[in-house]
Motif scaffolding. Sequence first.
Motif, PDB file in Angstrom:
ATOM      1  N   UNK A 190      11.732   7.029   3.130  1.00  0.00           N
ATOM      2  CA  UNK A 190      12.938   6.653   2.395  1.00  0.00           C
ATOM      3  C   UNK A 190      12.551   5.755   1.225  1.00  0.00           C
ATOM      4  N   UNK A 191      12.756   6.289   0.004  1.00  0.00           N
ATOM      5  CA  UNK A 191      12.293   5.598  -1.196  1.00  0.00           C
ATOM      6  C   UNK A 191      13.000   4.263  -1.374  1.00  0.00           C
ATOM      7  N   UNK A 192      14.301   4.207  -1.087  1.00  0.00           N
ATOM      8  CA  UNK A 192      15.038   2.959  -1.255  1.00  0.00           C
ATOM      9  C   UNK A 192      14.497   1.849  -0.386  1.00  0.00           C
ATOM     10  N   UNK A 193      14.286   2.143   0.879  1.00  0.00           N
ATOM     11  CA  UNK A 193      13.742   1.131   1.787  1.00  0.00           C
ATOM     12  C   UNK A 193      12.341   0.715   1.379  1.00  0.00           C
ATOM     13  N   UNK A 194      11.512   1.693   0.959  1.00  0.00           N
ATOM     14  CA  UNK A 194      10.148   1.385   0.538  1.00  0.00           C
ATOM     15  C   UNK A 194      10.158   0.509  -0.703  1.00  0.00           C
ATOM     16  N   UNK A 195      11.058   0.802  -1.659  1.00  0.00           N
ATOM     17  CA  UNK A 195      11.135   0.006  -2.883  1.00  0.00           C
ATOM     18  C   UNK A 195      11.553  -1.423  -2.560  1.00  0.00           C
ATOM     19  N   UNK A 196      12.512  -1.577  -1.649  1.00  0.00           N
ATOM     20  CA  UNK A 196      12.958  -2.914  -1.260  1.00  0.00           C
ATOM     21  C   UNK A 196      11.815  -3.705  -0.619  1.00  0.00           C
ATOM     22  N   UNK A 197      11.020  -3.034   0.220  1.00  0.00           N
ATOM     23  CA  UNK A 197       9.888  -3.714   0.871  1.00  0.00           C
ATOM     24  C   UNK A 197       8.860  -4.169  -0.157  1.00  0.00           C
ATOM     25  N   UNK A 198       8.674  -3.375  -1.209  1.00  0.00           N
ATOM     26  CA  UNK A 198       7.682  -3.696  -2.229  1.00  0.00           C
ATOM     27  C   UNK A 198       8.231  -4.606  -3.333  1.00  0.00           C
TER      28      UNK A 198
ATOM     29  N   UNK B 155      10.475  -3.643  -5.613  1.00  0.00           N
ATOM     30  CA  UNK B 155      10.619  -2.830  -6.816  1.00  0.00           C
ATOM     31  C   UNK B 155      11.980  -2.136  -6.798  1.00  0.00           C
ATOM     32  N   UNK B 156      12.370  -1.615  -7.967  1.00  0.00           N
ATOM     33  CA  UNK B 156      13.557  -0.768  -8.023  1.00  0.00           C
ATOM     34  C   UNK B 156      13.148   0.648  -7.647  1.00  0.00           C
ATOM     35  N   UNK B 157      14.144   1.473  -7.300  1.00  0.00           N
ATOM     36  CA  UNK B 157      13.837   2.868  -6.954  1.00  0.00           C
ATOM     37  C   UNK B 157      13.149   3.565  -8.127  1.00  0.00           C
ATOM     38  N   UNK B 158      13.617   3.240  -9.365  1.00  0.00           N
ATOM     39  CA  UNK B 158      13.044   3.888 -10.548  1.00  0.00           C
ATOM     40  C   UNK B 158      11.580   3.483 -10.729  1.00  0.00           C
ATOM     41  N   UNK B 159      11.274   2.177 -10.584  1.00  0.00           N
ATOM     42  CA  UNK B 159       9.900   1.700 -10.756  1.00  0.00           C
ATOM     43  C   UNK B 159       8.982   2.321  -9.710  1.00  0.00           C
ATOM     44  N   UNK B 160       9.506   2.412  -8.477  1.00  0.00           N
ATOM     45  CA  UNK B 160       8.670   3.008  -7.434  1.00  0.00           C
ATOM     46  C   UNK B 160       8.454   4.488  -7.705  1.00  0.00           C
ATOM     47  N   UNK B 161       9.493   5.168  -8.194  1.00  0.00           N
ATOM     48  CA  UNK B 161       9.360   6.588  -8.499  1.00  0.00           C
ATOM     49  C   UNK B 161       8.303   6.845  -9.553  1.00  0.00           C
TER      50      UNK B 161
END
Length: 536
Positions: A495-503, A505-511
Amino acid sequence: MDDTTVLTFDVDDFVEEFSHCFTGECRVSVLPVLYKISQINANAADLARSLPIILGVMRQHLKMQRGMVTLYDRHSGSIFIQDSFGLDEAEKTSGAYAPDGGITAKVVESGKAVVVQHRDADADGQRKSSRIKSALFCVPIVHAKRVLGTIGAERVYMNPRLLRQDVELLAMVASMIAPAAELYLMENVDKVRQEHEARRIKAALKERFRPSNIIGSSKPIQDVYALIEKVAATKATVLILGESGVGKELVANAIHYNSPTAEGPMVTSNCAALPENLAESELFGHEKGSFTGALAQHKGCFEQADGGTIFLDEVGELSLPIQAKLLRVLQQRKFERVGGSKPVKVDVRIIAATNRNLAEMVERGTFREDLYYRLNVFPITVPPLRERGSDVITLADHFVTRFSKASGKSIKRISTPALNMLMSYHWPGNVRELENVIERSVILSEDDVIHAYDLPPSLQMPKESGTAFGVSLESKLRAVEYEMIVEALKTSNGHIGDAAQELGLTRRMLGVRMERYGISYKSFRSADPRKWGPEA
């Protein structure tokens, strides 16, 4: 002036002393008793034969009610009764011969005599007389400042002064039998303990080298297990084939320690390390004076392995003359030492191993054809690590546990990117190379995880780590960033949203970063951890 010395004594004391002879407390015969015991000790080096006579003197001449001789095994810390009289079966079994059962242990620990007295008393606890109700005493058997055991006794005394004399008397007896006690312990107790220890070590080695303890559960290695189980029960010659580092010696040990001759020696000879001029001497031995420097007779590896197994590692490296001598041993099970003429016959199982293609060597004329067929009775091919699939991860976890324990670290796991690298690598050095890689990674690890950047540069493939070869700062940062993204996606099950929150970052930055490294969130929703990683 008259030089005669006049001796005076108290008549009452003399009468009292003489009267005690009727109760067995007279010690006027102490010298004959000591002489008899010294003769016993001199004429009977066997302690087991001496002790019944000594205890008989204690019982008949010294009127002891109970007595015993104990011996102390300093290696196990146990104290056991060697011989005794007047004890019931429970006391013999427990090792205690009086209510104060700790007296023997105190004497062994301190190396000094211990005396316990019990006197008659009235209802108020006041002493009624000087008569000792019973006395319990124990003296150490000491030789070369080491406590070997004790002599203990119990008796009722009319005359308290005789208690001290008896303690001194038994101390003399203990001193007399100390050398025999030490010899007995060396020849019996220590020998038995050493035999038990040897059996324990043999059992431990057998457990260590049994096939089920060769790490791995893949189909190729399971096939090897089945072959080991079948051939171990026989005495057939075995030829182990496989690349360098696959664990051929481990297979040889597994065969030996599961064979009927497992109690015999297991002798290993690395044929590749034998100099040409010394190979014959190392394998078959030499006689004294057979060549310059041969100062004494030497038994070679075959003679040392008599009754057990000899493992000839890298047998393909032997020269043709040595191959001819080896062929004779295989055929006749006998040989002559260098410089000798008397045949030496051996009963030995032969296991050979090589990473070379012996069939091709036979065609080129560098390996004897007849020797090849003699060795190739039961071939076992150990698969290379790259063909063992998930065994790579199993072995890696095993080595992490071993090396983290040895280095005092608490490394709990290998990260997903590091696992991907381990699975993708071709392992030219096989298990030995994997072992070295994990040892290095454990040393470099700074937390409880083996990360991708802890692995050596040879494993840092662009497809797996997002970096090129090298150890530049930029490459290191990219490797760390890649691994953190992979770990976050793994934790969040893709789940990209959860991963971005853990890191953070925003979803866009993680993408953007996932696209840079070719990482797909779909890979992390698979149950197979080997599919976690960048898209092809």
